[in-house]
Write an enzyme that holds these catalytic residues in place. Structure first.
Site, PDB file in Angstrom:
ATOM      1  N   LYS A  71       0.797  -1.225   0.000  1.00 51.93           N
ATOM      2  CA  LYS A  71       0.000   0.000   0.000  1.00 51.93           C
ATOM      3  C   LYS A  71       0.832   1.279   0.000  1.00 51.93           C
ATOM      4  O   LYS A  71       0.434   2.281  -0.594  1.00 51.93           O
ATOM      5  CB  LYS A  71      -0.962  -0.001   1.191  1.00 51.93           C
ATOM      6  CG  LYS A  71      -2.077  -1.026   1.074  1.00 51.93           C
ATOM      7  CD  LYS A  71      -3.053  -0.892   2.233  1.00 51.93           C
ATOM      8  CE  LYS A  71      -4.212  -1.841   2.109  1.00 51.93           C
ATOM      9  NZ  LYS A  71      -5.201  -1.664   3.202  1.00 51.93           N
ATOM     10  N   ASN A  92      -4.966   1.704  -1.628  1.00 49.81           N
ATOM     11  CA  ASN A  92      -5.512   0.349  -1.696  1.00 49.81           C
ATOM     12  C   ASN A  92      -6.263   0.090  -3.004  1.00 49.81           C
ATOM     13  O   ASN A  92      -6.722  -1.018  -3.245  1.00 49.81           O
ATOM     14  CB  ASN A  92      -6.416   0.063  -0.500  1.00 49.81           C
ATOM     15  CG  ASN A  92      -7.794   0.691  -0.636  1.00 49.81           C
ATOM     16  OD1 ASN A  92      -7.933   1.796  -1.148  1.00 49.81           O
ATOM     17  ND2 ASN A  92      -8.815  -0.010  -0.177  1.00 49.81           N
ATOM     18  N   GLY A 131      -4.322   1.936  17.872  1.00 48.26           N
ATOM     19  CA  GLY A 131      -3.438   1.500  16.797  1.00 48.26           C
ATOM     20  C   GLY A 131      -3.078   2.611  15.835  1.00 48.26           C
ATOM     21  O   GLY A 131      -3.836   3.576  15.676  1.00 48.26           O
ATOM     22  N   GLY A 133      -1.516   1.554  12.670  1.00 45.11           N
ATOM     23  CA  GLY A 133      -1.190   0.847  11.438  1.00 45.11           C
ATOM     24  C   GLY A 133      -1.978   1.382  10.255  1.00 45.11           C
ATOM     25  O   GLY A 133      -2.635   2.424  10.341  1.00 45.11           O
ATOM     26  N   CYS A 229     -11.878  -3.610  13.705  1.00 44.56           N
ATOM     27  CA  CYS A 229     -11.609  -3.719  12.265  1.00 44.56           C
ATOM     28  C   CYS A 229     -11.458  -5.162  11.800  1.00 44.56           C
ATOM     29  O   CYS A 229     -11.456  -5.437  10.602  1.00 44.56           O
ATOM     30  CB  CYS A 229     -10.352  -2.917  11.909  1.00 44.56           C
ATOM     31  SG  CYS A 229     -10.562  -1.135  12.088  1.00 44.56           S
TER      32      CYS A 229
END
Length: 283
Positions: A71, A92, A131, A133, A229
């Site tokens: 990505k 993406n 997070g 990420g 998620c």
């Protein structure tokens, strides 16, 4: 589905790619709408990514999705990227418009749409996200563009580096208040969750048997929405705990579905038959 000399090719560049449900989702949608498209999964990593991106033009593919580990790496091979992709420094979805390759980030918008599907609206509200990420950054950037009041971000270690630069840039470009904290500081975490309408987990915390970071029942209340998620399992430990405390819970399947629907529309200019595809992939 009938493959012929006019079939338009789309696909996924990822490593590993064999676990992905994207081929099922897109091919079923193409078939439902009688579109002469096909979607295939290709094993692509940083070692062959450049050649794979060049093949989009060579084979006149309409576009591809990208997953780990491609990505960020893919950006240098593209002609243009969208505002959301610029903010996240992540792509993406690639669209091939007559040889011009443009990168998009649909993950964050897909997440927002999955909330709206459940009549959850976060504009002008505070959110807490665990997070930093790829999924987290995509959600942070789209939420900031969407008009949330404030975003509280919690990271599991203090090696903030590149992620902090990206988050600071998102805050500057969108004029959204974004604060970064250590996930180890439970007192601050509780205060920020208390001040938020939704808690979003974009780490593996909710998957583990040891969920000590989020098992304190006082973190939850019945008007708090808790989203994870992760979509498999459908109910992570985090979602199980928060559901018992009366929270509305949402897993990652909606995000997966709607980010794919946005990619589908970018390629075909048609709306994905979401309800039809939902019934297939939710099984």
């Amino acid at each position: 589905m009938k493959i012929n000399s006019s079939t338009i090719l789309t696909g996924l560049f990822a490593s590993p790619c064999r676990h992905s449900i994207s081929p099922i989702m897109h091919n079923e949608a193409f078939n439902k709408l009688n579109l002469n498209y096909a979607y295939l999964a290709f094993e692509v990593d940083k070692n062959n990514l450049k050649d794979a991106v060049n093949s989009i033009k060579t084979l006149n593919m309409r576009g591809v999705n990208l997953s780990m580990p491609n990505k960020k790496e893919v950006i240098k091979y593209l002609d243009e990227i969208s505002e959301a992709a610029e903010l996240t420094q992540s792509v993406n979805t690639i669209v091939n418009d007559n040889g011009i390759l443009k990168g998009y980030s649909t993950d964050g918008e897909g997440f927002i749409k999955s909330l709206e599907e459940e009549n959850i609206f976060i504009k002008d509200k505070n959110i807490t996200i665990l997070g930093t990420g790829g999924a987290s950054i995509a959600i942070i950037s789209q939420a900031a563009l969407y008009g949330v009041k404030g975003i509280y971000v919690f990271k599991r270690d203090t090696n903030w580096g590149e992620q902090k630069k990206i988050i600071d840039n998102i805050a500057e470009k969108t004029n959204c208040s974004i604060e970064l904290f250590s996930l180890e500081n439970k007192n601050i975490l509780k205060r920020k969750i208390d001040d938020s309408s939704i808690l979003i987990n974009a780490t593996s915390v909710g998957m583990k048997e040891d969920v000590s970071l989020i098992e304190d029942k006082t973190f939850f209340r019945d008007d708090l929405v808790v989203s994870d998620c992760i979509y498999s399992p459908a109910k992570t430990k985090l979602l199980q705990i928060s559901e018992k405390e009366g929270c509305k819970i949402i897993n990652g399947m909606g995000m997966l579905l709607y980010q794919g629907a946005l990619s589908f529309e970018l390629w075909t200019n048609e709306k994905m038959p979401v309800e039809y595809i939902k019934n297939i992939i939710f099984k």
